[in-house]
Design a protein around this motif. Structure first.
Motif, short mmCIF file in Angstrom:
data_model
loop_
_atom_site.label_atom_id
_atom_site.label_comp_id
_atom_site.label_asym_id
_atom_site.label_seq_id
_atom_site.Cartn_x
_atom_site.Cartn_y
_atom_site.Cartn_z
N ASP A 114 -0.09 -4.96 11.99
CA ASP A 114 0.60 -3.99 11.15
C ASP A 114 1.20 -4.60 9.89
OD1 ASP A 114 0.01 -1.89 12.82
OD2 ASP A 114 1.90 -2.01 13.93
N LYS A 115 1.32 -5.93 9.84
CA LYS A 115 1.96 -6.57 8.69
C LYS A 115 0.93 -6.72 7.56
CE LYS A 115 4.91 -9.90 9.31
NZ LYS A 115 5.56 -11.16 9.75
N VAL A 116 0.53 -5.59 7.01
CA VAL A 116 -0.46 -5.58 5.93
C VAL A 116 -0.07 -4.48 4.94
CG1 VAL A 116 -1.99 -4.13 7.36
CG2 VAL A 116 -2.90 -5.30 5.34
N ALA A 117 -0.18 -4.81 3.66
CA ALA A 117 0.17 -3.86 2.61
C ALA A 117 -0.83 -3.97 1.47
CB ALA A 117 1.58 -4.12 2.09
N VAL A 118 -0.97 -2.89 0.74
CA VAL A 118 -1.82 -2.84 -0.46
C VAL A 118 -0.93 -3.06 -1.68
CG1 VAL A 118 -3.23 -1.32 -1.91
CG2 VAL A 118 -3.61 -1.41 0.57
N LEU A 119 -1.39 -3.90 -2.58
CA LEU A 119 -0.66 -4.14 -3.83
C LEU A 119 -0.73 -2.88 -4.68
CD1 LEU A 119 0.87 -6.01 -5.76
CD2 LEU A 119 -1.36 -6.79 -6.61
N ASN A 120 0.41 -2.25 -4.89
CA ASN A 120 0.46 -0.99 -5.61
C ASN A 120 0.08 -1.21 -7.08
OD1 ASN A 120 0.87 1.71 -6.02
ND2 ASN A 120 3.11 1.63 -5.87
N GLY A 121 -0.99 -0.56 -7.51
CA GLY A 121 -1.49 -0.75 -8.87
C GLY A 121 -2.50 -1.86 -9.00
N GLY A 122 -2.64 -2.68 -7.97
CA GLY A 122 -3.66 -3.70 -7.94
C GLY A 122 -3.54 -4.75 -9.04
N LEU A 123 -4.68 -5.36 -9.34
CA LEU A 123 -4.71 -6.42 -10.34
C LEU A 123 -4.21 -5.96 -11.71
CD1 LEU A 123 -7.21 -9.25 -10.69
CD2 LEU A 123 -6.78 -7.87 -12.69
N PRO A 124 -4.55 -4.73 -12.17
CA PRO A 124 -4.02 -4.31 -13.47
C PRO A 124 -2.49 -4.29 -13.51
CG PRO A 124 -5.88 -2.93 -12.85
CD PRO A 124 -5.54 -3.76 -11.64
N ALA A 125 -1.84 -3.84 -12.46
CA ALA A 125 -0.38 -3.82 -12.43
C ALA A 125 0.19 -5.23 -12.42
CB ALA A 125 0.12 -3.02 -11.23
N TRP A 126 -0.49 -6.13 -11.73
CA TRP A 126 -0.07 -7.53 -11.67
C TRP A 126 -0.10 -8.17 -13.06
CZ3 TRP A 126 2.05 -10.81 -8.20
CH2 TRP A 126 1.90 -12.19 -8.38
N THR A 127 -1.19 -7.95 -13.78
CA THR A 127 -1.31 -8.55 -15.11
C THR A 127 -0.39 -7.86 -16.13
OG1 THR A 127 -3.28 -7.19 -15.56
CG2 THR A 127 -3.64 -9.40 -14.69
N ARG A 128 -0.15 -6.56 -15.97
CA ARG A 128 0.79 -5.88 -16.86
C ARG A 128 2.18 -6.47 -16.75
NH1 ARG A 128 -1.70 -0.96 -15.22
NH2 ARG A 128 0.07 -0.48 -13.85
#
Length: 282
Positions: A114-128
């Motif tokens: 259960d210890k799994v999450a999706v990065l909200n916004g993905g790579l574009p949000a990370w680079t922004r």
């Protein structure tokens, strides 16, 4: 406190440790190798790559859909070889609003993690956010991933067929509205949808920036679809069991727990001409 559905880029940048495992799930249905190529050019620091077709699916046989679920032990061994253990926080991301990362999110929960999450916004949000990328493929000390399969999280074609028009099942299709209506079908040999299904395009879960809508908004929108019913009666499907996981993630983020996945989805359903189909908005 573990992350079990979504994690923001800010949280990931602030809280991630070397013990966490980050997985790049980028993929393109029209260019299957492009995800790996993009990963090689630049990815989140420390991220490993998992391929939708090689790692997160098993081979199709023409009757079991385009992206059948992977063999559970195969995936557990793969994750273990990359250092995922019972207490590992996993983060999955892509560059498509979570379209492919949500598949890994669901699969890990299916395997009992259960210890799994999706990065909200993905790579574009990370680079922004101004966060770095690198092109170094990390190494990992292999560990043991404890497989505890949760078979209650999915249903098969026979279940769906037996519950058509049944008030105890709400079937939600994550494909685009045109494909749901049977128009512009380019991925599967037959156009249309499963009779009685409701259309909820997975992209409707997102804001314009590719991040998920607020939980309250998702709760309201899905609440209207299921008419205030029990989320445990909801079955999610799509074309091949991938974007349906995005709707499952959205429901989970909204506090609507317990919906199940029909993994074979439309590509499996339409492979048997004996199964009924519908077109248009019916």
């Amino acid at each position: 406190m573990p992350f079990t559905n979504l994690i923001s880029p800010q949280e990931l940048a602030r809280l991630a440790t070397p013990e966490w495992r980050i997985f790049d799930c980028r993929f393109d249905l029209a260019a299957p190798r492009s995800g790996r190529l993009a990963y090689d050019q630049g990815h989140l620091p420390g991220a490993f790559f998992l391929d939708l077709e090689e790692d997160l699916s098993s081979p199709p046989n023409g009757l079991n859909g385009r992206h059948p679920l992977p063999d559970p032990q195969f995936l557990a061994d793969k994750l273990g070889s990359l250092g995922v253990g019972a207490e590992t926080q996993v983060v999955a991301y892509d560059a498509s609003g979570g379209m492919f990362a949500a598949r890994l999110w669901w699969l890990l929960r299916w395997l009992g993690h259960d210890k799994v999450a999706v990065l909200n916004g993905g790579l574009p949000a990370w680079t922004r956010l101004g966060q770095p990328l690198d092109a170094i493929e990390p190494s990992a000390v292999a560990g043991h991933f404890p497989l505890q399969l949760q078979n209650g999280m999915k249903v098969d074609a026979e279940y769906v067929l037996g519950h058509l028009e049944h008030p105890g099942m709400t079937l939600i299709d994550a494909r685009s509205p045109d494909r749901f209506r049977g128009e512009n079908e380019t991925l599967d040999p037959v156009g249309g949808h499963i009779p009685g299904a409701i259309n909820r395009f997975f992209k409707d879960n997102l804001e314009a920036d590719g991040c998920f809508k607020q939980a309250s908004e998702l709760q309201e929108e899905f609440g209207k679809l299921i008419k205030g019913g029990d989320a445990h009666n909801v079955v999610l499907q799509c074309g091949s069991g991938v974007t349906a996981c995005h709707n499952l993630l959205a429901m989970e983020a909204a506090g609507l727990d317990g919906a199940r996945l029909y993994a074979g989805s439309w590509s499996e359903w339409c492979a048997d001409p004996a199964r009924p189909i519908a077109t248009g908005t019916d």
